[in-house]
Design an enzyme around this catalytic site. Sequence first.
Site, PDB file in Angstrom:
ATOM      1  N   CYS A   6      -4.500 -13.169  -2.007  1.00  0.00           N
ATOM      2  CA  CYS A   6      -5.398 -14.042  -1.253  1.00  0.00           C
ATOM      3  C   CYS A   6      -6.698 -14.295  -2.022  1.00  0.00           C
ATOM      4  O   CYS A   6      -7.315 -13.362  -2.528  1.00  0.00           O
ATOM      5  CB  CYS A   6      -5.723 -13.498   0.122  1.00  0.00           C
ATOM      6  SG  CYS A   6      -4.312 -13.343   1.215  1.00  0.00           S
ATOM      7  N   ARG A  29      -3.582 -13.989  -8.737  1.00  0.00           N
ATOM      8  CA  ARG A  29      -3.587 -12.909  -7.746  1.00  0.00           C
ATOM      9  C   ARG A  29      -2.334 -12.919  -6.882  1.00  0.00           C
ATOM     10  O   ARG A  29      -2.022 -11.936  -6.232  1.00  0.00           O
ATOM     11  CB  ARG A  29      -4.831 -13.035  -6.861  1.00  0.00           C
ATOM     12  CG  ARG A  29      -6.135 -12.843  -7.626  1.00  0.00           C
ATOM     13  CD  ARG A  29      -7.331 -13.270  -6.799  1.00  0.00           C
ATOM     14  NE  ARG A  29      -7.589 -12.368  -5.698  1.00  0.00           N
ATOM     15  CZ  ARG A  29      -8.502 -11.402  -5.720  1.00  0.00           C
ATOM     16  NH1 ARG A  29      -9.218 -11.194  -6.810  1.00  0.00           N
ATOM     17  NH2 ARG A  29      -8.689 -10.632  -4.679  1.00  0.00           N
ATOM     18  N   TRP A  47      -1.548 -15.056   0.735  1.00  0.00           N
ATOM     19  CA  TRP A  47      -0.356 -14.221   0.570  1.00  0.00           C
ATOM     20  C   TRP A  47       0.022 -13.745   1.959  1.00  0.00           C
ATOM     21  O   TRP A  47      -0.739 -13.066   2.627  1.00  0.00           O
ATOM     22  CB  TRP A  47      -0.670 -13.048  -0.350  1.00  0.00           C
ATOM     23  CG  TRP A  47       0.512 -12.212  -0.732  1.00  0.00           C
ATOM     24  CD1 TRP A  47       1.433 -12.467  -1.704  1.00  0.00           C
ATOM     25  CD2 TRP A  47       0.871 -10.944  -0.167  1.00  0.00           C
ATOM     26  NE1 TRP A  47       2.347 -11.442  -1.776  1.00  0.00           N
ATOM     27  CE2 TRP A  47       2.033 -10.494  -0.851  1.00  0.00           C
ATOM     28  CE3 TRP A  47       0.340 -10.140   0.847  1.00  0.00           C
ATOM     29  CZ2 TRP A  47       2.667  -9.297  -0.557  1.00  0.00           C
ATOM     30  CZ3 TRP A  47       0.969  -8.935   1.143  1.00  0.00           C
ATOM     31  CH2 TRP A  47       2.110  -8.535   0.445  1.00  0.00           C
ATOM     32  N   ASN A  90      -9.477 -13.100   3.973  1.00  0.00           N
ATOM     33  CA  ASN A  90      -8.623 -12.138   3.283  1.00  0.00           C
ATOM     34  C   ASN A  90      -8.651 -10.836   4.069  1.00  0.00           C
ATOM     35  O   ASN A  90      -9.708 -10.440   4.574  1.00  0.00           O
ATOM     36  CB  ASN A  90      -9.133 -11.845   1.867  1.00  0.00           C
ATOM     37  CG  ASN A  90      -9.008 -13.030   0.940  1.00  0.00           C
ATOM     38  OD1 ASN A  90      -8.371 -14.032   1.260  1.00  0.00           O
ATOM     39  ND2 ASN A  90      -9.612 -12.917  -0.231  1.00  0.00           N
ATOM     40  N   GLY A  91      -7.521 -10.131   4.125  1.00  0.00           N
ATOM     41  CA  GLY A  91      -7.480  -8.847   4.806  1.00  0.00           C
ATOM     42  C   GLY A  91      -6.556  -8.875   6.005  1.00  0.00           C
ATOM     43  O   GLY A  91      -5.771  -9.810   6.199  1.00  0.00           O
ATOM     44  N   GLU A 119       8.212   3.396 -14.616  1.00  0.00           N
ATOM     45  CA  GLU A 119       7.510   2.134 -14.887  1.00  0.00           C
ATOM     46  C   GLU A 119       8.478   1.076 -15.400  1.00  0.00           C
ATOM     47  O   GLU A 119       8.376  -0.107 -15.035  1.00  0.00           O
ATOM     48  CB  GLU A 119       6.383   2.390 -15.886  1.00  0.00           C
ATOM     49  CG  GLU A 119       5.652   1.144 -16.380  1.00  0.00           C
ATOM     50  CD  GLU A 119       4.928   0.361 -15.295  1.00  0.00           C
ATOM     51  OE1 GLU A 119       4.463  -0.745 -15.602  1.00  0.00           O
ATOM     52  OE2 GLU A 119       4.841   0.848 -14.147  1.00  0.00           O
ATOM     53  N   LYS A 136       9.140  -2.547 -13.584  1.00  0.00           N
ATOM     54  CA  LYS A 136       8.971  -3.841 -14.256  1.00  0.00           C
ATOM     55  C   LYS A 136      10.216  -4.707 -14.093  1.00  0.00           C
ATOM     56  O   LYS A 136      10.129  -5.895 -13.827  1.00  0.00           O
ATOM     57  CB  LYS A 136       8.675  -3.638 -15.742  1.00  0.00           C
ATOM     58  CG  LYS A 136       7.273  -3.173 -16.034  1.00  0.00           C
ATOM     59  CD  LYS A 136       6.265  -4.273 -15.725  1.00  0.00           C
ATOM     60  CE  LYS A 136       4.886  -3.685 -15.509  1.00  0.00           C
ATOM     61  NZ  LYS A 136       4.685  -3.042 -14.225  1.00  0.00           N
ATOM     62  N   GLU A 155      10.602  -5.958 -10.356  1.00  0.00           N
ATOM     63  CA  GLU A 155       9.601  -6.843  -9.768  1.00  0.00           C
ATOM     64  C   GLU A 155       9.607  -8.237 -10.373  1.00  0.00           C
ATOM     65  O   GLU A 155       9.185  -9.188  -9.702  1.00  0.00           O
ATOM     66  CB  GLU A 155       8.205  -6.220  -9.824  1.00  0.00           C
ATOM     67  CG  GLU A 155       7.597  -6.023 -11.191  1.00  0.00           C
ATOM     68  CD  GLU A 155       6.258  -5.290 -11.123  1.00  0.00           C
ATOM     69  OE1 GLU A 155       5.617  -5.273 -10.060  1.00  0.00           O
ATOM     70  OE2 GLU A 155       5.840  -4.740 -12.157  1.00  0.00           O
ATOM     71  N   HIS A 161      22.811  15.494  -9.578  1.00  0.00           N
ATOM     72  CA  HIS A 161      22.459  15.779  -8.191  1.00  0.00           C
ATOM     73  C   HIS A 161      22.507  14.531  -7.312  1.00  0.00           C
ATOM     74  O   HIS A 161      21.871  14.501  -6.248  1.00  0.00           O
ATOM     75  CB  HIS A 161      21.075  16.430  -8.121  1.00  0.00           C
ATOM     76  CG  HIS A 161      21.005  17.756  -8.819  1.00  0.00           C
ATOM     77  ND1 HIS A 161      21.706  18.862  -8.397  1.00  0.00           N
ATOM     78  CD2 HIS A 161      20.341  18.133  -9.943  1.00  0.00           C
ATOM     79  CE1 HIS A 161      21.461  19.873  -9.206  1.00  0.00           C
ATOM     80  NE2 HIS A 161      20.639  19.461 -10.161  1.00  0.00           N
ATOM     81  N   LYS A 190      -1.214  -9.892  -7.172  1.00  0.00           N
ATOM     82  CA  LYS A 190      -1.853  -9.159  -8.262  1.00  0.00           C
ATOM     83  C   LYS A 190      -2.826  -8.107  -7.742  1.00  0.00           C
ATOM     84  O   LYS A 190      -2.735  -6.940  -8.078  1.00  0.00           O
ATOM     85  CB  LYS A 190      -2.574 -10.139  -9.196  1.00  0.00           C
ATOM     86  CG  LYS A 190      -3.226  -9.476 -10.403  1.00  0.00           C
ATOM     87  CD  LYS A 190      -2.189  -8.822 -11.299  1.00  0.00           C
ATOM     88  CE  LYS A 190      -2.805  -8.171 -12.509  1.00  0.00           C
ATOM     89  NZ  LYS A 190      -1.795  -7.415 -13.279  1.00  0.00           N
TER      90      LYS A 190
END
Length: 610
Positions: free
Chosen positions: A2, A27, A74, A104-105, A483, A487, A490, A506, A605
């Site tokens: 946002c 963002r 967003w 925003n929020g 990581e 990547k 996403e 396991h 972002k």
Amino acid sequence: MCGIVGAVAQRDITPVLLEGLKRLEYRGYDSCGVAVHADGELRRTRSTSRVAELEGLIARDGLAGFTGIAHTRWATHGAPATNNAHPHFSPDRNGRPRIALVHNGIIENYEELRAELQAAGYEFESQTDTEVIAHLLNHLYDGDLFAAMQATIKRLQGAYAIAAFCRDEPHRVVGARHGSPLIVGVGQGENFLASDALALTGTTNEIIYLEEGDVVDLQLSRVWIVDIDGRPAEREVRTVVAYTAAAELGPYRHYMQKEIFEQPRAIGDTLQGIEGADPGLFGQGADAIFDGVDSLLILACGTSYYAGLTAKYWIEALAGIPVNVEIASEYRYRVSVPNSRHLVVTISQSGETADTLAALKHAQSQGMRNTLTICNVATSAMVRECRLNFLTHAGVEIGVASTKAFTTQLVGLFLLALTLAKLKGRLNAEQEADHIRALRHLPVAIQSVLALEPQIMSWADEFVRKENALFLGRGMHYPIALEGALKLKEISYIHAEAYPAGELKHGPLALVTEQMPVVTVAPQDSLIKKLQSNMQEVRARGGHLYVFADAGSNIRNEPGVHVIRMPEHYGMLSPILHVVPMQLLAYHTACARGTDVDKPRNLAKSVTVE
């Protein structure tokens, strides 16, 4: 996540608003809109496409005005749809729009407020919590928008950055912030609001960072701020030079690719002027704070959390200090045992991550006052909240999937490990010099890894047809496997999971077939023999291994085993090198699948909501 831009001027500010939205696109968003005060009326244009399409619609509609607000949304409450896009209007009793507002929020008590406002006769056109704020502001408005905003925020529970203007008060925009960033841009005979200083690059570099609870009144030649208690507040005007070069793609296809290849420079910039492991790297008084520390609590989310997991291996091995790494969004909601001798370390690219900020404040409320942040933004809330900081110098990171921010965070955390080890008498001068030399060699070493791109692209051609993948690592390379999996999932939308290689037997081994690629981080370290045994477990089940192996290892290409050899073994700093080829693998797989690499679906972002 946002973005807000607002302006009050004596010129058409639509171009300023649009340019601000373009700079905030990185963002993440799924709708956008602009509203202006035009000829005594409020007018707006909204879109569920990109800002470029919004710009065309604005040109078609002839939207222009001297006061206005703009937003990239967003979705949280309500689907990405035009009726849910900001700005939201609230009308007067005759049905003419009187209030325009962006936010925003997340407002946690919006359902109760919505029911109250519906009972008062307000009709809702969206499913958003933001429209509740617009109607509440209108309901409380009595000729003074600034007073109405102060009254409105007293009714709100949750996080917000708000910008609004009123049809009946031209040349006035008001704003408020609590738990979500908002800044003021100061101009000559004009003033601005934004959620990020980058939005105002080229318009003004005179910036005021609003503090928690602040309410601001912008007029043509006046900026008036009151604090959370309604008292007049003086806030420093800072000259901020934004990273405008980050907006230029140059020869690269995507920002993510550009940022992967910027890592040697970003690490070099982060190490600029650093001669050794010194508490002064982390701020004034760090030596006294570190001296009283008996353990560390690291708080972070997403990629930054994996940086913290890597740091745990470094700090415990080098400094002999116990480290607990917590997912920030979970930490604040469980019963934990506070320790006043903890060093609380937060990690955040933006310094505005809502969950991490909330976790930091929770730790502080438990009596843990020794706080340090590893952050990329010097003016962020995280830096202002913590007693100590280490600033990475990655520059603006546009791609949603973090790359150079992650590797520079690791550099900062390794320096922290060295500094604590030195203070604890566990690092002599010769060892310190060796580690500093290794850090300084990182840019050259990463350049050699980047040269592996053509080989990695050939792997991507295989991954493009897969829907699942496993990533394996051991020891300090397990977080790097995490990581790598993040990547891939996403940006390519391939389901990927990571495990410590020893955990295969396991449970995860049940998933291994010839259709399941298994990416393995295989440095030439003390665990290599055990890792090779784990690899044989995969081969015995028909799985296909894709191995990033260090130079000198005896892992060879053979049927079902694909090997890309790293240029050199890099000891304790090996995680920083090994993450780079996994960034490239995710990037080229996403390109081959045709996904939106820089703006992956449903992601943002800067995650400034809980």
